[in-house]
Enzyme design. Sequence first.
Site, PDB file in Angstrom:
ATOM      1  N   LYS A  54       0.832  -1.203   0.000  1.00  0.00           N
ATOM      2  CA  LYS A  54       0.000   0.000   0.000  1.00  0.00           C
ATOM      3  C   LYS A  54       0.879   1.269   0.000  1.00  0.00           C
ATOM      4  CE  LYS A  54      -3.284  -2.563  -0.514  1.00  0.00           C
ATOM      5  NZ  LYS A  54      -4.220  -3.271   0.323  1.00  0.00           N
TER       6      LYS A  54
HETATM    7  C1  LIG Z   1      -4.994  -4.487   0.323  1.00  0.00           C
HETATM    8  C2  LIG Z   1      -6.438  -4.434   0.529  1.00  0.00           C
HETATM    9  C3  LIG Z   1      -7.046  -5.091   1.608  1.00  0.00           C
HETATM   10  C4  LIG Z   1      -6.299  -5.982   2.534  1.00  0.00           C
HETATM   11  O1  LIG Z   1      -5.278  -5.312   3.209  1.00  0.00           O
HETATM   12  P1  LIG Z   1      -4.249  -6.148   4.100  1.00  0.00           P
HETATM   13  O2  LIG Z   1      -3.713  -5.110   5.039  1.00  0.00           O
HETATM   14  O3  LIG Z   1      -3.207  -6.680   3.173  1.00  0.00           O
HETATM   15  O4  LIG Z   1      -4.976  -7.206   4.806  1.00  0.00           O
HETATM   16  C5  LIG Z   1      -8.399  -4.953   1.764  1.00  0.00           C
HETATM   17  N1  LIG Z   1      -9.137  -4.214   0.919  1.00  0.00           N
HETATM   18  C6  LIG Z   1      -8.594  -3.569  -0.133  1.00  0.00           C
HETATM   19  C7  LIG Z   1      -9.470  -2.750  -1.015  1.00  0.00           C
HETATM   20  C8  LIG Z   1      -7.225  -3.664  -0.362  1.00  0.00           C
HETATM   21  O5  LIG Z   1      -6.685  -3.041  -1.401  1.00  0.00           O
END
Ligand SMILES: *Cc1c(COP(=O)(O)O)cnc(C)c1O
Length: 434
Positions: free
Chosen positions: A205
């Site tokens: 992210k």
């Molecule tokens: C990456 C993501 C998640 C999950 O995030 P994690 O921290 O890796 O569990 C959930 N929803 C969306 C829209 C994402 O892009």
Amino acid sequence: MSKLALFGGEPVRKEPFPRFNNIGEEEKKAVMEVLDSGILSDFIAHNGEYFLGGKKVREFEENFQKKFKVKFAVSVNSATTGLQAALTALGVGPGDEVIVTPITMSATVSAILTRNAIPIFVDVDQRTLNLDPSKIEGLITDKTKAIIVVSLWGHSADLDPIMEIARKHNLYVLEDNAQCPGGTYKGRFVGTIGHIGVFSFNFHKIIHSGEGGVVVTNDDKLAFRARLARNHGDVVVDAYDDERRFEHVLGSNYRMTEMEAAVANEQIKKLDGLTDYRIELADYLSSKLKEIDGVTPTYLQDGVKHVYYIYSMHVDHDRFGMTKKAFLDAMNAEGMPVWSIRPPLYTLPIYQSREVYNKTMCPFECKHYGRKIEYKKGLCPAAERMYEKSFIIVDMVRNSITKKDIDEFVIALKKVLDNAGELKDYARGEKVVR
Ligand SMILES: *Cc1c(COP(=O)(O)O)cnc(C)c1O
């Protein structure tokens, strides 16, 4: 001899682009402090001072609250578990329906199934691929409990009409804001507009602590319940002698470590700089794409600050007489990081078979539900059409990329489009000479 690298020509770029890295001395120092203290996590699963975690975790939550102007930030070990904590806080469970977009990361929807509730997929706005508010009301039933809104790729969903529908029908709005930290909608931070919101601190992210996440809310009770979900809330309420005793939830361990919190603390400080740079690159790329016929740059809705977790564009493949696969393979062969979007989630085997846990078909055939749900093709026509045809995502707006790299991308794009004739007969499995 072909010009296209896909058929043996010289690729526009031979070296891979450098990997994203936003970790520096600040994070190293912060982690070393935690290691020196010897306290790598300071949560204890009973009511008392450490029910809410250790020093770094609490510092991080306070910083997050200040930064995003929200009353409560509850750190968790991922956005995936954050979504589960949020749904637990909202009291979503067997027999409930949750309206959700099919174009998102799988965890948005699997969180609903972990609560034994039923995902109801709503179609998307084809400009942004965010859920289309005008399609929500037709899906509301007496079983609908919540709407999960995703601000896809860093572009806010159209939140005002969604909140209005929720108010009218007495539903909760959960914002899965994993992809849009720092993005705004009419001046407010996305992720803090719904009743409860979730952010991700996963490595992939915009900012991250390896793994990590945060649940945010302005509601005291939802924050209390999210904290119970995070830290074995089935046992801790035993210690209360007021009404909180009856607020027990089925808890788990969604706790963030002190090291992750220390890194996350530093990452929040970097967010604005990182998103400013992404916006600069994206605006530059958009200005170039505008000049190419048959290509549409990222759509921007009025009043939205897009933070470009991912850059998306639209290529009119039909006009160039090639398939999406041919275009993607040709661009990849030129050394360019472009991908198709993922298919609408309901096309995955788990939704098609509806065997989530075992052959009992629960939660779909659970007696508390009592309706028949199938996820047939055609359920969300705009989502299916956009997947099949035209949306392309471009990994060219991160902090290791320069405007010169973007120039190279545009050269590769023009090269592929100018030579699209060579791609007419290209199909999967065809022999490619390199
Ligand atoms: C990456 C993501 C998640 C999950 O995030 P994690 O921290 O890796 O569990 C959930 N929803 C969306 C829209 C994402 O892009």
